[in-house]
Design a protein around this motif. Structure first.
Motif, PDB file in Angstrom:
ATOM      1  N   VAL A 127     -21.937 -57.397  -7.039  1.00 26.69           N
ATOM      2  CA  VAL A 127     -23.466 -56.380  -7.360  1.00 26.69           C
ATOM      3  C   VAL A 127     -23.698 -56.311  -6.499  1.00 26.69           C
ATOM      4  O   VAL A 127     -24.001 -54.865  -7.205  1.00 26.69           O
ATOM      5  N   PHE A 128     -23.941 -55.367  -5.378  1.00 25.90           N
ATOM      6  CA  PHE A 128     -24.572 -55.080  -4.233  1.00 25.90           C
ATOM      7  C   PHE A 128     -23.781 -53.804  -4.491  1.00 25.90           C
ATOM      8  O   PHE A 128     -23.662 -52.096  -4.381  1.00 25.90           O
ATOM      9  N   TYR A 129     -22.409 -53.901  -3.964  1.00 27.36           N
ATOM     10  CA  TYR A 129     -21.379 -52.749  -4.765  1.00 27.36           C
ATOM     11  C   TYR A 129     -21.437 -51.102  -5.405  1.00 27.36           C
ATOM     12  O   TYR A 129     -21.134 -50.301  -5.554  1.00 27.36           O
ATOM     13  N   VAL A 130     -21.082 -52.421  -6.582  1.00 27.94           N
ATOM     14  CA  VAL A 130     -20.906 -51.321  -8.155  1.00 27.94           C
ATOM     15  C   VAL A 130     -22.486 -50.861  -7.862  1.00 27.94           C
ATOM     16  O   VAL A 130     -22.695 -50.237  -8.806  1.00 27.94           O
ATOM     17  N   ALA A 131     -23.443 -51.733  -7.611  1.00 21.29           N
ATOM     18  CA  ALA A 131     -24.460 -50.713  -7.415  1.00 21.29           C
ATOM     19  C   ALA A 131     -24.765 -49.838  -7.019  1.00 21.29           C
ATOM     20  O   ALA A 131     -25.688 -48.352  -7.382  1.00 21.29           O
ATOM     21  N   ILE A 132     -24.360 -49.076  -6.642  1.00 23.32           N
ATOM     22  CA  ILE A 132     -24.724 -47.916  -5.236  1.00 23.32           C
ATOM     23  C   ILE A 132     -23.036 -47.488  -6.230  1.00 23.32           C
ATOM     24  O   ILE A 132     -23.427 -46.290  -6.055  1.00 23.32           O
ATOM     25  N   ALA A 133     -22.123 -47.879  -6.167  1.00 24.57           N
ATOM     26  CA  ALA A 133     -20.619 -47.077  -6.282  1.00 24.57           C
ATOM     27  C   ALA A 133     -21.378 -46.230  -7.777  1.00 24.57           C
ATOM     28  O   ALA A 133     -20.784 -45.447  -8.096  1.00 24.57           O
ATOM     29  N   PHE A 134     -21.601 -46.835  -8.710  1.00 20.85           N
ATOM     30  CA  PHE A 134     -21.522 -46.447 -10.000  1.00 20.85           C
ATOM     31  C   PHE A 134     -22.595 -44.999  -9.394  1.00 20.85           C
ATOM     32  O   PHE A 134     -22.240 -44.460 -10.691  1.00 20.85           O
ATOM     33  N   TYR A 135     -23.433 -45.603  -9.203  1.00 23.15           N
ATOM     34  CA  TYR A 135     -25.026 -44.558  -9.181  1.00 23.15           C
ATOM     35  C   TYR A 135     -23.411 -43.045  -8.185  1.00 23.15           C
ATOM     36  O   TYR A 135     -23.497 -41.649  -8.749  1.00 23.15           O
ATOM     37  N   PHE A 136     -22.672 -42.832  -7.042  1.00 19.51           N
ATOM     38  CA  PHE A 136     -22.200 -41.908  -6.497  1.00 19.51           C
ATOM     39  C   PHE A 136     -21.460 -41.703  -7.998  1.00 19.51           C
ATOM     40  O   PHE A 136     -20.681 -40.290  -7.433  1.00 19.51           O
ATOM     41  N   TYR A 137     -20.535 -42.652  -8.235  1.00 20.80           N
ATOM     42  CA  TYR A 137     -19.625 -41.454  -8.904  1.00 20.80           C
ATOM     43  C   TYR A 137     -19.998 -40.951 -10.157  1.00 20.80           C
ATOM     44  O   TYR A 137     -19.484 -39.778 -10.232  1.00 20.80           O
TER      45      TYR A 137
END
Length: 231
Positions: A127-137
């Protein structure tokens, strides 16, 4: 499509090389052997787990042109077509992707260090990973029009933070497309479809937020309502 096949087989080849390595011989290994192993481990991690950033990096020349054409279809805007400007925009897109990937890696490293001392429930890491990744994508897709607005990196960061929900929405669709199953071979739908759809959607989103017809750096802008903006 070629990138999809390359990532698929490239990652597998690197993984097979590591599997075949005799790790019990590391005591007799030279410094260059350790360096080679380290590089291979990093490349495997990038191709297997950071491949979404790798796609954005390798396709930057194509995606920059796609965003430019999308804006032209939407607004009629044209820009200076000299190669120097184009390569400058491509280089900026690459640097933005590298910046975002680096920041995400730092956040993930901090999270894993924290989890060594505090036990975390299962699934929190993902969850932590996608929470950061989605924003930067999403940030990467919104920055293509930002390049043509001549925003500095800091100004682009501020703009994305201001419209963080749009960035998350774009990044979420991009990330979830990578979950589509393969077409029975090395052809990953996410690698083929996600960057194209993300770039087009990101350009449309920024146009709706700021109206790219008003961009003073455009040589010509002609909107659907017949209005025209000239430099």
């Amino acid at each position: 499509i070629l990138l999809s096949i390359g990532l698929f087989y490239g990652g597998d080849m690197l993984t097979d090389n590591l599997k075949a390595y005799q790790f019990e011989q590391l005591d007799q290994a030279q410094g260059s052997d350790y360096l080679l192993l380290g590089v291979q481990f990093i490349l495997v991690y990038v191709t297997k787990f950071m491949n979404k950033y790798l796609v954005l990096l390798l396709l930057s020349p194509l995606l920059a042109s796609l965003s430019l054409h999308t804006e032209y279809v939407l607004t009629g805007n044209r820009y200076s077509s000299d190669w120097a400007t184009y390569f400058k925009d491509v280089l900026r897109a690459i640097l933005i992707s590298l910046r975002n990937m680096g920041i995400q890696l730092l956040w993930m490293a901090a999270f894993f260090l924290f989890s060594l001392f505090v036990e975390m429930p299962e699934g929190v890491g993902k969850v932590f990973y996608v929470a950061i990744a989605f924003y930067f994508y999403g940030f990467s897709f919104m920055d293509y029009p930002g390049e043509r607005r001549r925003l500095t990196v800091q100004e682009s960061v501020h703009f994305t933070r201001k419209h963080w929900a749009t960035a998350y929405a774009l990044g979420m669709v991009y990330g979830l497309l990578f979950l589509l199953p393969n077409f029975g071979w090395a052809l990953e739908p996410g690698v083929v479809l996600a960057p194209i759809l993300g770039t087009v959607a990101g350009t449309i989103a920024v146009h709706e937020l700021v109206d790219m017809r008003t961009n003073v750096y455009a040589l010509r802008g002609e909107g659907t309502d017949g209005t025209t903006v000239s430099q």
